[in-house]
Design an enzyme around this catalytic site. Structure first.
Site, mmCIF file in Angstrom:
data_model
loop_
_atom_site.group_PDB
_atom_site.id
_atom_site.type_symbol
_atom_site.label_atom_id
_atom_site.label_comp_id
_atom_site.label_asym_id
_atom_site.label_seq_id
_atom_site.Cartn_x
_atom_site.Cartn_y
_atom_site.Cartn_z
ATOM 1 N N ASP A 12 0.866 -1.178 0.000
ATOM 2 C CA ASP A 12 0.000 0.000 0.000
ATOM 3 C C ASP A 12 0.901 1.226 0.000
ATOM 4 O O ASP A 12 1.646 1.459 0.960
ATOM 5 C CB ASP A 12 -0.894 0.013 1.241
ATOM 6 C CG ASP A 12 -1.902 -1.135 1.232
ATOM 7 O OD1 ASP A 12 -2.409 -1.465 0.149
ATOM 8 O OD2 ASP A 12 -2.167 -1.694 2.315
ATOM 9 N N ASP A 131 -13.430 -4.127 -2.243
ATOM 10 C CA ASP A 131 -13.304 -3.868 -0.809
ATOM 11 C C ASP A 131 -14.678 -4.085 -0.195
ATOM 12 O O ASP A 131 -15.588 -3.273 -0.380
ATOM 13 C CB ASP A 131 -12.841 -2.426 -0.561
ATOM 14 C CG ASP A 131 -11.410 -2.194 -1.000
ATOM 15 O OD1 ASP A 131 -10.670 -3.181 -1.161
ATOM 16 O OD2 ASP A 131 -11.024 -1.027 -1.178
#
Length: 262
Positions: A12, A131
């Protein structure tokens, strides 16, 4: 011969640095993405995923530079996501060195984007990042899971399992299934979510969110995942890729073996 289970570190990236938190909050610095990617390549990672978690339309230069530098150093497939809004964005990332590109919010806003990318570049290039979280606050879906955006902070009311099915039908070549409830908790993957998505799609499913111990990986595979993604447990040295593969092999899973750096 069964297809090998892929072990995939996820980086990330925020402002050119790898960060990691819990449920996408309380982010802390985990290192330089190129250095970490090089290490994971040497340790035997099968692929790498880069997610630009703060991408904006006004500034994509950091991502492109990170992708270019990483592609020059590693020789395993690289998936890049974050801020991808058009087929031209996909083209730019592929030219920068990405092998596959992840789409998320833009596809929710415009599902036809999936068709356009798949038609132009082929399904093998397109990874749909989902997600998802368990429904709450009065939201009801058939699967019990809801698609979210903005790092899990904003619900959409869209059934996550139905969305994965639609995306695969439209041409997504893989589903990166991230449990926002489990993200960074090290409490294990959401096996129910994996099972439900596996039941409705034939494309590969990448399990993401919740890896904490060596015992968490095989259950995700048995639930239907073709690949297991991990972040914080790798970034901060809790687990090593070789140990994950050893554990998967001991559980009866096929894994890819390469000469790795000790």
């Amino acid at each position: 011969m069964s297809v090998a289970v892929r072990v995939i570190p996820c980086l990330d990236v925020d402002a050119g640095r790898v960060v990691k938190g819990i449920n996408f909050k309380n982010l802390r610095d985990a290192g330089d993405p190129v250095e970490m990617a090089t290490l994971y390549d040497a340790e035997g990672a099968d692929e790498l995923v880069f997610l630009d978690i703060t991408a904006s339309s006004s500034d994509r230069s950091t991502t492109f530079e990170v992708v270019r530098r990483t592609a020059e150093q590693v020789f395993i497939p690289l998936t890049v996501g974050g801020g991808v809004r058009s087929a031209d964005d996909v083209n730019a990332l592929l030219r920068a060195g990405a092998d596959k590109v992840g789409v998320n919010t833009a596809a929710i806003n415009d599902p036809d984007l999936i068709d356009r990318i798949a038609d132009r570049f082929g399904a093998q290039v397109l990874v749909l990042s989902v997600d998802a979280r368990r429904c709450a606050d009065g939201v009801v879906t058939d699967s019990g899971f809801e698609v979210t955006t903005h790092g899990g902070r904003r619900g959409t009311g869209i059934d996550a399992v139905a969305w994965a099915h639609e995306a695969a039908r439209r041409g997504a070549g893989e589903i990166l299934l991230n449990s926002m409830d489990a993200d960074g908790t090290k409490a294990g993957y959401d096996l129910d979510m994996i099972r439900q998505v596996r039941h409705v799609v034939s494309v590969p499913v990448i399990a993401s969110g919740g890896a904490g111990t060596l015992g968490d990986f095989a259950p995700a595979v048995f639930a239907g995942a073709d690949a297991v993604l991990a972040a914080s447990v790798l970034h901060f040295g809790d687990l090593r890729i070789g140990a994950i593969k050893d554990t998967l092999a001991q559980a009866g899973c096929t894994v890819r073996r390469t000469a790795v750096m000790q």
